[in-house]
Design an enzyme around this catalytic site. Structure first.
Site, PDB file in Angstrom:
ATOM      1  N   GLY A  10       0.811  -1.208   0.000  1.00  8.51           N
ATOM      2  CA  GLY A  10       0.000   0.000   0.000  1.00  8.51           C
ATOM      3  C   GLY A  10       0.849   1.264   0.000  1.00  8.51           C
ATOM      4  O   GLY A  10       2.035   1.256   0.356  1.00  8.51           O
ATOM      5  N   LEU A  37      -4.470 -11.468   6.441  1.00  4.67           N
ATOM      6  CA  LEU A  37      -5.554 -10.993   7.299  1.00  4.67           C
ATOM      7  C   LEU A  37      -6.811 -11.845   7.189  1.00  4.67           C
ATOM      8  O   LEU A  37      -7.690 -11.753   8.045  1.00  4.67           O
ATOM      9  CB  LEU A  37      -5.886  -9.522   6.989  1.00  4.67           C
ATOM     10  CG  LEU A  37      -4.789  -8.501   7.289  1.00  4.67           C
ATOM     11  CD1 LEU A  37      -5.359  -7.087   7.206  1.00  4.67           C
ATOM     12  CD2 LEU A  37      -4.137  -8.731   8.636  1.00  4.67           C
ATOM     13  N   ALA A  60      -5.074  -3.343   4.000  1.00  7.02           N
ATOM     14  CA  ALA A  60      -6.520  -3.199   3.775  1.00  7.02           C
ATOM     15  C   ALA A  60      -6.877  -3.638   2.362  1.00  7.02           C
ATOM     16  O   ALA A  60      -6.029  -3.680   1.467  1.00  7.02           O
ATOM     17  CB  ALA A  60      -6.957  -1.755   3.988  1.00  7.02           C
ATOM     18  N   THR A 101     -10.688   5.496   6.942  1.00  4.01           N
ATOM     19  CA  THR A 101     -11.037   6.211   5.713  1.00  4.01           C
ATOM     20  C   THR A 101     -12.228   7.150   5.879  1.00  4.01           C
ATOM     21  O   THR A 101     -13.069   6.959   6.758  1.00  4.01           O
ATOM     22  CB  THR A 101     -11.366   5.193   4.606  1.00  4.01           C
ATOM     23  OG1 THR A 101     -11.822   5.861   3.429  1.00  4.01           O
ATOM     24  CG2 THR A 101     -12.462   4.242   5.048  1.00  4.01           C
ATOM     25  N   ASP A 102     -12.304   8.122   4.995  1.00  5.26           N
ATOM     26  CA  ASP A 102     -13.462   9.014   4.919  1.00  5.26           C
ATOM     27  C   ASP A 102     -14.719   8.281   4.472  1.00  5.26           C
ATOM     28  O   ASP A 102     -15.835   8.780   4.672  1.00  5.26           O
ATOM     29  CB  ASP A 102     -13.180  10.151   3.930  1.00  5.26           C
ATOM     30  CG  ASP A 102     -12.878   9.634   2.528  1.00  5.26           C
ATOM     31  OD1 ASP A 102     -11.825   8.983   2.347  1.00  5.26           O
ATOM     32  OD2 ASP A 102     -13.695   9.863   1.610  1.00  5.26           O
ATOM     33  N   TYR A 125     -17.130  -1.083   0.829  1.00  4.16           N
ATOM     34  CA  TYR A 125     -15.808  -0.696   1.333  1.00  4.16           C
ATOM     35  C   TYR A 125     -15.940   0.102   2.628  1.00  4.16           C
ATOM     36  O   TYR A 125     -15.290  -0.214   3.635  1.00  4.16           O
ATOM     37  CB  TYR A 125     -15.056   0.117   0.280  1.00  4.16           C
ATOM     38  CG  TYR A 125     -13.787   0.739   0.800  1.00  4.16           C
ATOM     39  CD1 TYR A 125     -12.698  -0.040   1.154  1.00  4.16           C
ATOM     40  CD2 TYR A 125     -13.681   2.129   0.948  1.00  4.16           C
ATOM     41  CE1 TYR A 125     -11.528   0.530   1.638  1.00  4.16           C
ATOM     42  CE2 TYR A 125     -12.516   2.709   1.427  1.00  4.16           C
ATOM     43  CZ  TYR A 125     -11.449   1.905   1.772  1.00  4.16           C
ATOM     44  OH  TYR A 125     -10.306   2.480   2.265  1.00  4.16           O
ATOM     45  N   LYS A 129     -14.753  -0.984   6.470  1.00  2.00           N
ATOM     46  CA  LYS A 129     -13.802  -0.191   7.244  1.00  2.00           C
ATOM     47  C   LYS A 129     -14.423   0.290   8.559  1.00  2.00           C
ATOM     48  O   LYS A 129     -13.742   0.339   9.591  1.00  2.00           O
ATOM     49  CB  LYS A 129     -13.317   1.000   6.421  1.00  2.00           C
ATOM     50  CG  LYS A 129     -12.427   0.640   5.241  1.00  2.00           C
ATOM     51  CD  LYS A 129     -11.117  -0.005   5.671  1.00  2.00           C
ATOM     52  CE  LYS A 129     -10.176   0.992   6.307  1.00  2.00           C
ATOM     53  NZ  LYS A 129      -8.855   0.390   6.655  1.00  2.00           N
ATOM     54  N   TRP A 150      -8.147  10.587   0.108  1.00  2.00           N
ATOM     55  CA  TRP A 150      -7.558  11.113  -1.138  1.00  2.00           C
ATOM     56  C   TRP A 150      -6.033  10.990  -1.122  1.00  2.00           C
ATOM     57  O   TRP A 150      -5.315  11.957  -1.358  1.00  2.00           O
ATOM     58  CB  TRP A 150      -8.011  12.554  -1.366  1.00  2.00           C
ATOM     59  CG  TRP A 150      -9.453  12.700  -1.733  1.00  2.00           C
ATOM     60  CD1 TRP A 150     -10.485  11.884  -1.341  1.00  2.00           C
ATOM     61  CD2 TRP A 150     -10.044  13.715  -2.544  1.00  2.00           C
ATOM     62  NE1 TRP A 150     -11.672  12.342  -1.870  1.00  2.00           N
ATOM     63  CE2 TRP A 150     -11.438  13.460  -2.610  1.00  2.00           C
ATOM     64  CE3 TRP A 150      -9.541  14.826  -3.216  1.00  2.00           C
ATOM     65  CZ2 TRP A 150     -12.323  14.263  -3.316  1.00  2.00           C
ATOM     66  CZ3 TRP A 150     -10.418  15.636  -3.922  1.00  2.00           C
ATOM     67  CH2 TRP A 150     -11.792  15.358  -3.977  1.00  2.00           C
TER      68      TRP A 150
END
Length: 297
Positions: A10, A37, A60, A101-102, A125, A129, A150
């Site tokens: 990542g 995971l 992730a 995350t947003d 998603y 999360k 972002w």
């Protein structure tokens, strides 16, 4: 400090591996095949073998559209897997900093989201999360959940690299202008995560440091704004650039719904933790310069 990092491919994990040694850390990357995971039983033995002082949970399932078609896998990695990493850190007596995350928010708020705002993910998603956040909280009180958004970097797939690649062949690009967020360099996120890990280690009894924070760059943009700044900087560096045609989200349908508002308020991070990320434009130029050098050289 010995910092274990789950995930090795990542953007943020790679940034941690790059800058950690520069900041005096021993980075202990942990990815497949050493850790999976989707097989939680192997996580504690793998982490124990590294003897870390803290854990950054960065691995992730991040393919937002693919998650709609593979919800079980997304939840196995982002929820159960994240919870297992936090549980392993608890068993080892070390803090965990978990990257979120947003997408846990619906994106319909008119102002930037604060940590205590109601969540309401609109896709698999974000749901996975958000479930991961809950499991991390339950598994290990000695945690920080750091939501970001972002993300861009010289690594992997991201908006900056895509814009530069496509602009090499097209003079005009149509870019969504009704979604807003905080473009954030993976290297800035990595530095913030390292600072958070240090704080948790140095102040083990300070409960105010634990919990959820928003870890994004200062300033905001739409995707079209972001693209225009990418092309302006690239043009100055003699790289590819294009004209931006601003379009609504409805003109660029995707499998999963993207939040219209991904802006995250960082007041808690700044006042409680003393961490301030740079304004997003300041970190963009060196990333573009590096991408161009690696592409052209």
């Amino acid at each position: 400090m010995r910092l274990a990092v789950t995930g090795t491919q990542g953007q943020v994990a790679r940034a941690l591996m790059e800058i950690g040694p520069e900041l005096g850390l021993t980075i202990l990357p942990l990815g497949r095949p050493d850790i999976d995971l989707t097989r939680p039983d192997g996580i504690l033995p793998a982490l124990r073998a590294l003897a870390p002082d803290a854990v950054v949970s960065a691995a992730a399932f991040t393919e937002v559209d693919r998650a709609e078609d593979e919800p079980e896998l997304a939840h196995a990695i982002n929820a159960a897997g994240a919870g297992a990493v936090a549980e392993a850190a608890k068993a080892l007596g070390v803090p965990v900093v978990h990257l979120s995350t947003d997408y846990v928010f619906a994106g319909d708020k008119m102002s930037p989201y604060i940590e205590s705002d109601p969540t309401g993910p609109t896709g698999v998603y974000g749901e996975s999360k958000l479930a991961g956040e809950a499991l991390v909280r339950a598994a290990n009180p000695n945690h920080v959940i750091a939501r970001t958004a972002w993300v861009y970097s010289p690594f992997g797939k991201n908006f900056v690299k895509t814009m530069l690649r496509v602009a090499a062949d097209r003079p005009v690009l149509r870019v969504v202008d009704d979604q807003r967020g905080n473009p954030t360099s993976a290297h800035d996120i990595a530095r913030g995560l390292i600072d958070l890990a240090h704080l948790l280690r140095e102040r083990p009894d300070d409960e105010t440091l634990r919990g959820t924070v928003h870890l994004v760059a200062r300033g905001e943009a739409s995707w079209a704004d972001f693209a225009e700044e990418i092309f302006r900087l690239s043009a100055e560096l003699n790289g590819p650039h294009a004209q931006v045609e601003r379009i609504p989200s409805t003109a660029y349908p995707t499998r999963a719904l993207r939040p219209a508002n991904s802006r995250l308020d960082t007041s808690r991070l700044e006042t409680v933790h003393g961490i301030v990320l740079p304004e997003w434009r300041l970190s963009l130029e060196p990333v573009i310069r590096r991408i161009l050098n690696e592409t052209q050289g």
